[in-house]
Scaffold this motif. Sequence first.
Motif, mmCIF file in Angstrom:
data_model
loop_
_atom_site.group_PDB
_atom_site.id
_atom_site.type_symbol
_atom_site.label_atom_id
_atom_site.label_comp_id
_atom_site.label_asym_id
_atom_site.label_seq_id
_atom_site.Cartn_x
_atom_site.Cartn_y
_atom_site.Cartn_z
ATOM 1 N N PHE A 90 29.321 51.655 46.471
ATOM 2 C CA PHE A 90 30.608 51.079 46.101
ATOM 3 C C PHE A 90 30.448 49.577 45.879
ATOM 4 C CE2 PHE A 90 31.753 55.012 48.086
ATOM 5 C CZ PHE A 90 32.871 55.437 47.366
ATOM 6 N N ALA A 91 31.350 49.024 45.093
ATOM 7 C CA ALA A 91 31.344 47.597 44.807
ATOM 8 C C ALA A 91 32.786 47.083 44.803
ATOM 9 C CB ALA A 91 30.680 47.318 43.462
ATOM 10 N N LEU A 92 32.909 45.775 44.926
ATOM 11 C CA LEU A 92 34.217 45.123 44.947
ATOM 12 C C LEU A 92 34.436 44.331 43.663
ATOM 13 C CD1 LEU A 92 34.163 43.591 48.553
ATOM 14 C CD2 LEU A 92 35.275 45.712 47.823
ATOM 15 N N SER A 93 35.703 44.105 43.354
ATOM 16 C CA SER A 93 36.100 43.163 42.312
ATOM 17 C C SER A 93 37.330 42.430 42.831
ATOM 18 C CB SER A 93 36.420 43.885 41.006
ATOM 19 O OG SER A 93 37.540 44.736 41.178
ATOM 20 N N VAL A 94 37.567 41.232 42.318
ATOM 21 C CA VAL A 94 38.691 40.424 42.775
ATOM 22 C C VAL A 94 39.441 39.854 41.578
ATOM 23 C CG1 VAL A 94 39.371 38.327 44.035
ATOM 24 C CG2 VAL A 94 37.525 39.766 44.917
ATOM 25 N N THR A 95 40.747 39.897 41.656
ATOM 26 C CA THR A 95 41.613 39.140 40.757
ATOM 27 C C THR A 95 42.427 38.195 41.623
ATOM 28 O OG1 THR A 95 41.770 40.960 39.159
ATOM 29 C CG2 THR A 95 43.469 39.242 39.042
ATOM 30 N N LEU A 96 42.334 36.906 41.326
ATOM 31 C CA LEU A 96 43.142 35.904 42.016
ATOM 32 C C LEU A 96 44.308 35.549 41.098
ATOM 33 C CD1 LEU A 96 40.382 33.493 43.379
ATOM 34 C CD2 LEU A 96 41.663 35.214 44.660
ATOM 35 N N ARG A 97 45.512 35.801 41.561
ATOM 36 C CA ARG A 97 46.716 35.442 40.811
ATOM 37 C C ARG A 97 47.275 34.173 41.434
ATOM 38 N NH1 ARG A 97 47.707 39.119 37.198
ATOM 39 N NH2 ARG A 97 46.856 41.208 37.527
ATOM 40 N N VAL A 98 47.186 33.088 40.687
ATOM 41 C CA VAL A 98 47.595 31.774 41.174
ATOM 42 C C VAL A 98 48.930 31.423 40.537
ATOM 43 C CG1 VAL A 98 46.964 29.346 41.379
ATOM 44 C CG2 VAL A 98 45.173 31.107 41.400
ATOM 45 N N GLU A 99 49.932 31.287 41.377
ATOM 46 C CA GLU A 99 51.257 30.905 40.897
ATOM 47 C C GLU A 99 51.430 29.413 41.140
ATOM 48 O OE1 GLU A 99 55.894 32.100 41.629
ATOM 49 O OE2 GLU A 99 54.340 33.604 42.024
ATOM 50 N N LEU A 100 51.582 28.680 40.055
ATOM 51 C CA LEU A 100 51.717 27.231 40.127
ATOM 52 C C LEU A 100 53.156 26.823 39.855
ATOM 53 C CD1 LEU A 100 48.549 26.118 38.120
ATOM 54 C CD2 LEU A 100 48.851 26.147 40.606
ATOM 55 N N PRO A 101 53.623 25.767 40.524
ATOM 56 C CA PRO A 101 54.954 25.248 40.213
ATOM 57 C C PRO A 101 54.943 24.617 38.819
ATOM 58 C CG PRO A 101 53.844 23.793 41.742
ATOM 59 C CD PRO A 101 52.957 24.993 41.566
ATOM 60 N N GLU A 102 56.109 24.470 38.261
ATOM 61 C CA GLU A 102 56.212 23.910 36.918
ATOM 62 C C GLU A 102 55.557 22.535 36.807
ATOM 63 O OE1 GLU A 102 59.778 23.724 33.843
ATOM 64 O OE2 GLU A 102 59.625 25.565 35.034
ATOM 65 N N SER A 103 55.567 21.779 37.884
ATOM 66 C CA SER A 103 54.961 20.444 37.857
ATOM 67 C C SER A 103 53.448 20.489 37.649
ATOM 68 C CB SER A 103 55.275 19.692 39.156
ATOM 69 O OG SER A 103 54.703 20.379 40.263
ATOM 70 N N LEU A 104 52.837 21.673 37.837
ATOM 71 C CA LEU A 104 51.387 21.817 37.651
ATOM 72 C C LEU A 104 51.053 22.743 36.483
ATOM 73 C CD1 LEU A 104 50.129 22.134 41.331
ATOM 74 C CD2 LEU A 104 49.804 20.226 39.765
ATOM 75 N N SER A 105 51.956 22.865 35.531
ATOM 76 C CA SER A 105 51.691 23.748 34.405
ATOM 77 C C SER A 105 50.715 23.098 33.431
ATOM 78 C CB SER A 105 52.995 24.102 33.690
ATOM 79 O OG SER A 105 53.571 22.938 33.150
ATOM 80 N N GLY A 106 50.150 23.879 32.582
ATOM 81 C CA GLY A 106 49.270 23.369 31.534
ATOM 82 C C GLY A 106 47.884 23.018 32.005
ATOM 83 N N GLU A 107 47.298 22.073 31.301
ATOM 84 C CA GLU A 107 45.902 21.682 31.519
ATOM 85 C C GLU A 107 45.648 21.142 32.918
ATOM 86 O OE1 GLU A 107 41.930 21.177 30.853
ATOM 87 O OE2 GLU A 107 43.387 22.281 29.650
ATOM 88 N N SER A 108 46.565 20.353 33.478
ATOM 89 C CA SER A 108 46.342 19.793 34.811
ATOM 90 C C SER A 108 46.293 20.903 35.864
ATOM 91 C CB SER A 108 47.422 18.765 35.161
ATOM 92 O OG SER A 108 48.702 19.369 35.190
ATOM 93 N N GLY A 109 47.121 21.912 35.730
ATOM 94 C CA GLY A 109 47.099 23.037 36.656
ATOM 95 C C GLY A 109 45.827 23.849 36.522
ATOM 96 N N ARG A 110 45.405 24.111 35.294
ATOM 97 C CA ARG A 110 44.174 24.859 35.064
ATOM 98 C C ARG A 110 42.980 24.126 35.665
ATOM 99 N NH1 ARG A 110 39.990 24.680 32.275
ATOM 100 N NH2 ARG A 110 40.624 22.953 30.958
ATOM 101 N N ARG A 111 42.941 22.817 35.481
ATOM 102 C CA ARG A 111 41.844 22.002 36.026
ATOM 103 C C ARG A 111 41.841 22.048 37.555
ATOM 104 N NH1 ARG A 111 42.369 18.256 32.680
ATOM 105 N NH2 ARG A 111 43.908 17.004 33.782
#
Length: 137
Positions: A90-111
Motif C-alpha cells: 500500500f502507498a499514501l497520497s496527500v492533498t493539502l487544501r489551503v484556505e487563504l483569507p482574501e488578504s492573501l489571495s493571488g501571487e502573494s498567497g501562492r508564494r
Amino acid sequence: MSALYTAAATAGGRDGRAVSSDGQLDLRLAMPPALGGDGAGTNPEQLFAAGYAACFASAMGLVGRQAKVDTKDASVTAEVGIGPDADGGFALSVTLRVELPESLSGESGRRLVEQAHAACPYSKATRGNIPVEIVIE
C-alpha cells in the motif's frame, strides 16, 4: 539534527489502541469501512492528516511572521489517501487544501504557501516519497 522534542506513541496495529508516552493521546484504532473495518475508531491516515494539516498551518504562520503577513485566518485541510501500490503493498497520497483569507489571495498567497511547503517538516519528510498536491482555495 538535535531534537528539541520527541513524541512517542505505542500501537499494536490498526485495530486496538494508540497511546502516547505522556498519556495525552489515547485513542481506539479501527480499520475504516472502505478497508473492510467497522470504522469504530480513528485510523493512521486520519492521524497523519491531522498532524500534517497542523504542521503545515504552523509553517504558514512562521513564514507569515517572517514576511510580516497575518495568516491567522488561513486554514489547512489534509486529505490522506491509501491504496494499493505496484509492489503489492500500500502507498499514501496527500492533498493539502489551503484556505487563504482574501488578504492573501493571488501571487502573494501562492508564494506564502510555497514557502510553507519548503519549511514544513511533514512536507520535507514526504518530498520525493509520496505525491503531495497543494490546492489553494
